[in-house]
Design an enzyme around this catalytic site. Structure first.
Site, PDB file in Angstrom:
ATOM      1  N   GLY A  26     -34.655  76.724  10.260  1.00  0.00           N
ATOM      2  CA  GLY A  26     -34.067  76.043  11.298  1.00  0.00           C
ATOM      3  C   GLY A  26     -32.523  76.308  11.448  1.00  0.00           C
ATOM      4  O   GLY A  26     -32.046  77.228  10.647  1.00  0.00           O
ATOM      5  N   GLY A  27     -31.960  75.736  12.450  1.00  0.00           N
ATOM      6  CA  GLY A  27     -30.542  75.750  12.435  1.00  0.00           C
ATOM      7  C   GLY A  27     -29.745  74.738  11.586  1.00  0.00           C
ATOM      8  O   GLY A  27     -30.020  73.512  11.341  1.00  0.00           O
ATOM      9  N   GLY A  28     -28.433  75.215  11.411  1.00  0.00           N
ATOM     10  CA  GLY A  28     -27.417  74.279  10.823  1.00  0.00           C
ATOM     11  C   GLY A  28     -26.319  74.149  11.608  1.00  0.00           C
ATOM     12  O   GLY A  28     -26.070  74.846  12.710  1.00  0.00           O
ATOM     13  N   GLY A  29     -25.221  73.653  10.909  1.00  0.00           N
ATOM     14  CA  GLY A  29     -24.040  73.135  11.395  1.00  0.00           C
ATOM     15  C   GLY A  29     -23.237  74.510  11.838  1.00  0.00           C
ATOM     16  O   GLY A  29     -22.400  74.579  12.685  1.00  0.00           O
ATOM     17  N   MET A  30     -23.470  75.270  10.927  1.00  0.00           N
ATOM     18  CA  MET A  30     -22.930  76.692  10.886  1.00  0.00           C
ATOM     19  C   MET A  30     -23.641  77.879  11.383  1.00  0.00           C
ATOM     20  O   MET A  30     -23.063  78.862  11.562  1.00  0.00           O
ATOM     21  CB  MET A  30     -22.062  76.799   9.667  1.00  0.00           C
ATOM     22  CG  MET A  30     -21.005  75.905   9.149  1.00  0.00           C
ATOM     23  SD  MET A  30     -19.547  76.034  10.314  1.00  0.00           S
ATOM     24  CE  MET A  30     -18.884  77.668  10.101  1.00  0.00           C
ATOM     25  N   VAL A  33     -30.734  78.585   8.803  1.00  0.00           N
ATOM     26  CA  VAL A  33     -30.901  78.293   7.463  1.00  0.00           C
ATOM     27  C   VAL A  33     -32.297  79.071   7.154  1.00  0.00           C
ATOM     28  O   VAL A  33     -33.508  78.953   8.059  1.00  0.00           O
ATOM     29  CB  VAL A  33     -31.162  76.649   7.127  1.00  0.00           C
ATOM     30  CG1 VAL A  33     -31.173  76.518   5.766  1.00  0.00           C
ATOM     31  CG2 VAL A  33     -29.688  76.106   7.530  1.00  0.00           C
ATOM     32  N   LYS A  48     -27.942  79.632   3.859  1.00  0.00           N
ATOM     33  CA  LYS A  48     -27.274  79.314   5.297  1.00  0.00           C
ATOM     34  C   LYS A  48     -26.739  80.536   5.399  1.00  0.00           C
ATOM     35  O   LYS A  48     -25.581  80.749   4.901  1.00  0.00           O
ATOM     36  CB  LYS A  48     -26.505  77.942   5.201  1.00  0.00           C
ATOM     37  CG  LYS A  48     -25.918  77.764   6.513  1.00  0.00           C
ATOM     38  CD  LYS A  48     -24.966  76.637   6.734  1.00  0.00           C
ATOM     39  CE  LYS A  48     -25.438  75.135   6.320  1.00  0.00           C
ATOM     40  NZ  LYS A  48     -24.666  74.294   6.574  1.00  0.00           N
ATOM     41  N   ASP A 146     -20.505  63.819   8.493  1.00  0.00           N
ATOM     42  CA  ASP A 146     -21.730  63.755   9.587  1.00  0.00           C
ATOM     43  C   ASP A 146     -22.697  63.566   8.975  1.00  0.00           C
ATOM     44  O   ASP A 146     -24.072  64.139   9.250  1.00  0.00           O
ATOM     45  CB  ASP A 146     -21.793  65.626  10.049  1.00  0.00           C
ATOM     46  CG  ASP A 146     -22.682  65.679  11.241  1.00  0.00           C
ATOM     47  OD1 ASP A 146     -22.575  64.538  12.030  1.00  0.00           O
ATOM     48  OD2 ASP A 146     -23.082  66.884  11.374  1.00  0.00           O
TER      49      ASP A 146
END
Length: 380
Positions: A26-30, A33, A48, A146
């Protein structure tokens, strides 16, 4: 300087000569992943990938690289049962990658997409466990910044099924770090922002307390404390005004959550105090050994159906036991019952009146005498 073409990152790509990518998680904050395999230690990890800095001015690219390297150094300070571990930070073709513990899991956000709300008793366990991890983070100067349902993971298979862990310290900072953000820039997710952060203040440990309270509120109520709105600016405005919708489903956790959601940061508990208030409200004092470091479970000790895959739901964890419950408090001004009074109360509860044994014996003797006289009369 000649720009060399960057390699295409995908399954089977080898990062830093050690981590073989398998599939995207999936996607992460930066950035993205990935699930990867550590060839050196023969274990699966989550890794990541920072968003590519290609095309950015060198100063900006360098700032982003430093940010993710800082993230790794900060997160690696924390080792806790209820926090995703950070193993390594590596550079691959000039880009930093963060190597973390892989937890096969679903997030609380995904669980809420399945069942809409979670039982108070299960949210209390998650809240106490995550608060314990955050108290440890705060003790070494880490502010998460967060906290939200999507960043709390619950293992959904394997020997640790039901274990809750806080993830994604992607915008974490050491409490003493100088901020590298312009004044007034808001960092975090609008639905869970503390009022002071929504007004542009820098996040602190007290901000984490509010965001965790807002996350637990959401898990029980089915919506964040500021309600739902597609316009994030509306949510930020509500947060800045501390327009919290009074909870209606939070039960025994109501006072603890409202304390965490105090608009003024100085009136909130510390994270350790919030953990203890949650534990005491839901399970009674001295119950932390039964709740911390073990999987989330239902009142009877089974893994909640929302927390496990179908093959594991309803099963009792090896570490599980029926949950402790608070003992009723003695009413003020009323002395405790003596053992004799307790036995009398027990007799009354079972419908047992005080014994009339002497009267019963007398009646029995009279009836026997009458029978004997009747027999003698018949013989004569």
């Amino acid at each position: 300087m000649i720009d060399r073409p960057r390699p295409i990152v995908g399954p089977e790509y080898l990062v830093a000569g050690r981590y073989r990518l398998q599939s995207k998680l999936g996607g992460g904050g930066m950035g993205a992943v990935w699930l990867a395999h550590d060839r050196l230690l023969d274990r699966d990890v989550a890794i990541k990938q920072v968003l590519s800095t290609a095309g950015l001015p060198e100063a900006e690219a360098s700032r982003i690289r430093e940010q993710i390297m800082h993230e790794g150094r900060v997160a690696a300070k924390l080792s806790h049962d209820h926090a995703i571990a950070v193993y390594d930070v590596v550079l691959e073709t000039g880009e930093p990658w963060l190597v973390m513990e892989h937890l096969p899991s679903r997030s609380v956000a995904r669980a809420l997409g399945m069942v809409e709300t979670l039982p108070v008793i299960e949210v209390a366990q998650i809240g106490a466990q995550v608060a314990d991890a955050l108290a440890a983070a705060h003790s070494v100067g880490i502010v998460h910044r967060d906290i939200k349902p999507g960043n709390i993971l619950v293992a959904d298979r394997g020997p640790g099924v039901g274990m809750a862990k806080l993830s994604d310290f992607g915008i974490s900072r050491g409490a003493g770090d100088l901020s590298d953000e312009p004044d007034g820039v808001i960092t975090g997710t609008p639905a869970y922002l503390p009022p002071e952060v929504a007004r542009g203040a820098r996040p602190t440990e007290a901000s984490d307390v509010f965001s965790l309270g807002a996350t637990l509120y959401t898990a029980i109520e089915g919506q964040p404390p500021f309600g739902l709105d597609e316009d994030s600016d509306v949510l930020v405005e509500r947060a800045a005004m501390a327009q919290i919708i009074p909870p209606t489903r939070t039960g025994v956790l109501t006072n603890a959550l409202l304390h965490m959601l105090e608009p003024a940061p100085q009136r909130r508990p510390t994270m350790a105090e919030a953990r203890d208030e949650i534990l005491t409200a839901a399970f009674g004092p001295g119950t932390s050994p039964y709740i911390l470091g073990v999987p989330v479970r239902t009142e009877d000790g089974t893994i909640p159906p929302w927390a496990a895959r179908n093959s594991a739901s309803g099963l009792r964890s090896p570490h599980s036991a029926p949950l402790p419950r608070p003992q009723p408090r003695q009413q003020p001004g009323r002395p405790a019952a003596t053992p004799q009074q307790q036995r009398a109360l027990g007799q009354r509860a079972q419908g047992n009146a005080p014994s009339n044994a002497p009267l019963a014996i007398a009646v029995g003797l009279l009836i026997g005498l009458i029978i004997v006289i009747a027999i003698l009369v018949a013989v004569m």
